[in-house]
Design a protein around this motif. Structure first.
Motif, mmCIF file in Angstrom:
data_model
loop_
_atom_site.group_PDB
_atom_site.id
_atom_site.type_symbol
_atom_site.label_atom_id
_atom_site.label_comp_id
_atom_site.label_asym_id
_atom_site.label_seq_id
_atom_site.Cartn_x
_atom_site.Cartn_y
_atom_site.Cartn_z
ATOM 1 N N PRO A 117 0.796 -1.231 0.000
ATOM 2 C CA PRO A 117 0.000 0.000 0.000
ATOM 3 C C PRO A 117 0.828 1.279 0.000
ATOM 4 O O PRO A 117 0.526 2.212 -0.748
ATOM 5 N N PHE A 118 1.882 1.329 0.811
ATOM 6 C CA PHE A 118 2.680 2.548 0.874
ATOM 7 C C PHE A 118 3.389 2.805 -0.451
ATOM 8 O O PHE A 118 3.439 3.936 -0.937
ATOM 9 N N THR A 119 3.953 1.752 -1.055
ATOM 10 C CA THR A 119 4.636 1.906 -2.334
ATOM 11 C C THR A 119 3.662 2.346 -3.413
ATOM 12 O O THR A 119 3.983 3.209 -4.239
ATOM 13 N N ALA A 120 2.460 1.762 -3.417
ATOM 14 C CA ALA A 120 1.447 2.144 -4.404
ATOM 15 C C ALA A 120 1.061 3.611 -4.243
ATOM 16 O O ALA A 120 0.946 4.359 -5.236
ATOM 17 N N GLU A 121 0.880 4.031 -2.994
ATOM 18 C CA GLU A 121 0.516 5.427 -2.737
ATOM 19 C C GLU A 121 1.641 6.372 -3.159
ATOM 20 O O GLU A 121 1.391 7.413 -3.791
ATOM 21 N N ASP A 122 2.859 6.003 -2.840
ATOM 22 C CA ASP A 122 4.008 6.826 -3.199
ATOM 23 C C ASP A 122 4.142 6.937 -4.713
ATOM 24 O O ASP A 122 4.387 8.023 -5.261
ATOM 25 N N LEU A 123 3.965 5.816 -5.419
ATOM 26 C CA LEU A 123 4.058 5.828 -6.880
ATOM 27 C C LEU A 123 2.955 6.680 -7.477
ATOM 28 O O LEU A 123 3.199 7.481 -8.393
ATOM 29 N N ILE B 143 11.817 0.213 -13.155
ATOM 30 C CA ILE B 143 12.186 1.132 -12.076
ATOM 31 C C ILE B 143 12.691 0.301 -10.916
ATOM 32 O O ILE B 143 12.026 -0.624 -10.464
ATOM 33 N N LEU B 144 13.864 0.626 -10.444
ATOM 34 C CA LEU B 144 14.398 -0.057 -9.269
ATOM 35 C C LEU B 144 13.855 0.593 -8.003
ATOM 36 O O LEU B 144 13.876 1.810 -7.855
ATOM 37 N N LYS B 145 13.336 -0.226 -7.105
ATOM 38 C CA LYS B 145 12.896 0.275 -5.804
ATOM 39 C C LYS B 145 14.095 0.455 -4.878
ATOM 40 O O LYS B 145 15.000 -0.368 -4.906
ATOM 41 N N PRO B 146 14.107 1.478 -4.050
ATOM 42 C CA PRO B 146 13.108 2.544 -3.967
ATOM 43 C C PRO B 146 13.307 3.566 -5.082
ATOM 44 O O PRO B 146 14.440 3.984 -5.352
ATOM 45 N N PHE B 147 12.235 3.982 -5.741
ATOM 46 C CA PHE B 147 12.306 4.937 -6.842
ATOM 47 C C PHE B 147 12.190 6.358 -6.295
ATOM 48 O O PHE B 147 11.873 6.573 -5.131
ATOM 49 N N ASN B 148 12.426 7.333 -7.169
ATOM 50 C CA ASN B 148 12.272 8.732 -6.785
ATOM 51 C C ASN B 148 11.659 9.517 -7.950
ATOM 52 O O ASN B 148 11.372 8.960 -9.007
ATOM 53 N N ARG B 149 11.467 10.790 -7.770
ATOM 54 C CA ARG B 149 10.814 11.607 -8.803
ATOM 55 C C ARG B 149 11.613 11.623 -10.093
ATOM 56 O O ARG B 149 11.052 11.542 -11.185
ATOM 57 N N ALA B 150 12.935 11.715 -9.974
ATOM 58 C CA ALA B 150 13.769 11.750 -11.180
ATOM 59 C C ALA B 150 13.609 10.473 -11.997
ATOM 60 O O ALA B 150 13.577 10.503 -13.237
ATOM 61 N N THR B 151 13.509 9.336 -11.322
ATOM 62 C CA THR B 151 13.321 8.062 -12.006
ATOM 63 C C THR B 151 11.997 8.039 -12.765
ATOM 64 O O THR B 151 11.928 7.617 -13.923
#
Length: 252
Positions: A10-16, A98-106
């Motif tokens: 859930p957290f990863t989905a929300e962040d993405l 995309i490699l986790k953890p991803f960021n905005r630049a990715t």
């Protein structure tokens, strides 16, 4: 641009989702699906989106099973924490990752690549069966232990013995159910990717084991205050935005 997310964390989905909308405000997230079963059912009943972001290993199987069950003609971006051998296979099929953890630049780079390739993307189906077989045979399982440090000792500690991870002064600490305390070298983002759905990232500072939660209570501003079933002095607060996700996770 219509985007579909397939992600069981859930957290990863929300962040993405948040990052995608920050980078591409005009985008529309049509659905966030947590499993192979849910994704297959969605594709059978709905039109395909313009772009799909998918985790590899879901709670009920590998995401490649989705694309074997349903004919997908739209591009897929895989979100993965797995080793380079799998990524080589993705390149061979012209699929970004995309490699986790991803960021905005990715995310920006990925969406830029999608736009550049949009006009020339072939409609043919990639060989997901070959990828499924590759990962089924060679996929590295998530570790069941982490290495922790206590003075001059390095100790393998089973993850299921850990009640909570917390970050303090840029150092990651763990507390076990039997009240042992250690430090480790990984940061919180790395531990979140390793630990899976048994743990919830309450906020940037705390990653909590489901079995360690005694109760949650309403807090100011529709936030939640979490109480653990072990002695723990620090206050763990879940934000208003993450509270529904936390409660859904807690009910599982």
């Amino acid at each position: 641009m219509n985007i579909l997310i397939i992600e069981d964390e859930p957290f990863t989905a929300e962040d993405l989702e948040d990052t995608l909308l920050e980078v591409e405000p005009a985008a529309r997230i049509v659905a966030v699906l947590p499993s192979v079963k849910a994704a297959v059912a969605y594709f059978q009943a709905n039109p395909q989106p313009d772009l799909i972001f998918s985790d590899i290993q879901l709670g009920d199987g590998l995401s490649f099973e989705i694309f074997n069950a349903v004919s997908i003609t739209k591009p897929v971006v895989f979100c993965t924490a797995y080793n380079e051998y799998a990524l080589d296979a993705f390149r061979a099929n012209g699929i970004d990752y995309i490699l986790k953890p991803f960021n905005r630049a990715t995310i920006e780079k990925t969406l830029q690549k999608y736009k550049q390739l949009q006009e020339s993307l072939a409609p043919g189906k990639p060989d997901y069966q070959a990828l499924l077989q590759l990962l089924d045979n060679r996929l590295v399982q998530k570790p069941t232990s982490v290495l922790v440090y206590q003075r001059d000792k390095i100790i393998p500690l089973p993850i299921d013995q850990i009640a909570v991870f917390y970050s303090q002064n840029l150092i990651t600490h763990v507390v076990t159910f039997d009240q042992r305390k250690f430090t480790l070298n990984q940061n919180m983002e790395e531990m979140e990717a390793i630990c899976g759905s048994q743990f919830f990232r309450a906020n940037r500072q705390y990653l909590v084991n489901h079995k360690a939660i005694k109760e949650a209570a309403q807090y100011f501003g529709r936030k939640l205050s979490v109480t653990l079933n072990i002695p723990f002095q620090e206050e763990i607060i879940v934000s208003k935005a993450k509270s529904p996700l936390f409660l859904n996770w807690l009910a599982k």
